[in-house]
Design a protein around this motif. Structure first.
Motif, PDB file in Angstrom:
ATOM      1  N   TYR A 273       0.826  -1.207   0.000  1.00 36.86           N
ATOM      2  CA  TYR A 273       0.000   0.000   0.000  1.00 36.86           C
ATOM      3  C   TYR A 273       0.864   1.262   0.000  1.00 36.86           C
ATOM      4  N   LEU A 274       1.891   1.279   0.852  1.00 35.33           N
ATOM      5  CA  LEU A 274       2.760   2.456   0.924  1.00 35.33           C
ATOM      6  C   LEU A 274       3.598   2.619  -0.338  1.00 35.33           C
TER       7      LEU A 274
ATOM      8  N   THR B 189       1.081   4.322  -2.669  1.00 40.18           N
ATOM      9  CA  THR B 189       0.561   5.643  -2.306  1.00 40.18           C
ATOM     10  C   THR B 189       1.621   6.665  -1.925  1.00 40.18           C
ATOM     11  N   ASP B 190       2.588   6.278  -1.077  1.00 48.08           N
ATOM     12  CA  ASP B 190       3.569   7.256  -0.593  1.00 48.08           C
ATOM     13  C   ASP B 190       4.856   6.556  -0.166  1.00 48.08           C
ATOM     14  N   LYS B 191       5.790   6.411  -1.097  1.00 51.02           N
ATOM     15  CA  LYS B 191       7.046   5.700  -0.829  1.00 51.02           C
ATOM     16  C   LYS B 191       7.890   6.372   0.242  1.00 51.02           C
ATOM     17  N   LYS B 192       7.720   7.669   0.441  1.00 51.96           N
ATOM     18  CA  LYS B 192       8.511   8.401   1.428  1.00 51.96           C
ATOM     19  C   LYS B 192       8.318   7.843   2.838  1.00 51.96           C
ATOM     20  N   GLN B 193       7.145   7.307   3.128  1.00 52.94           N
ATOM     21  CA  GLN B 193       6.864   6.803   4.461  1.00 52.94           C
ATOM     22  C   GLN B 193       7.577   5.487   4.774  1.00 52.94           C
TER      23      GLN B 193
ATOM     24  N   LYS C 209      10.833   5.117   4.337  1.00 55.57           N
ATOM     25  CA  LYS C 209      12.216   5.418   4.697  1.00 55.57           C
ATOM     26  C   LYS C 209      12.359   5.443   6.215  1.00 55.57           C
TER      27      LYS C 209
END
Length: 86
Positions: free
Chosen positions: A53-54, A57-61, A63
């Motif tokens: 899911y990440l 939607t948002d790969k930054k989360q 890290k």
């Protein structure tokens, strides 16, 4: 549909899904899969679903700083797995 409109239904859905796990546990125990394996697979697939899911939607989360890895291991893996086993 806005998330705020359906958010109150999430606790109800979580309760229903939690209640349904008993059906699957009983069936899987019947074919020889023990509770420890079930807890592992439940934790593994929940983590895998969250990572997928990440990634979408948002790969930054995803890290994580190296100094924080112990926190994620302790609270994210050990506590969730221990809770599932218990």
């Amino acid at each position: 549909m806005k998330l705020k409109k359906i958010a109150p239904a999430f606790p109800l859905l979580a309760g229903v899904l939690w209640g349904l796990t008993g059906i699957f546990v009983r069936k899987l125990n019947g074919v020889g899969i023990n509770n420890l394996h079930l807890a592992f697979f439940r934790t593994f697939f929940a983590a895998l679903s969250l990572v997928i899911y990440l990634l979408i939607t948002d790969k930054k989360q995803l890290k994580i700083k190296a100094k924080d890895l112990w926190c994620f291991f302790g609270t994210g893996i050990l506590s969730v797995f221990t809770f599932s086993v218990s």
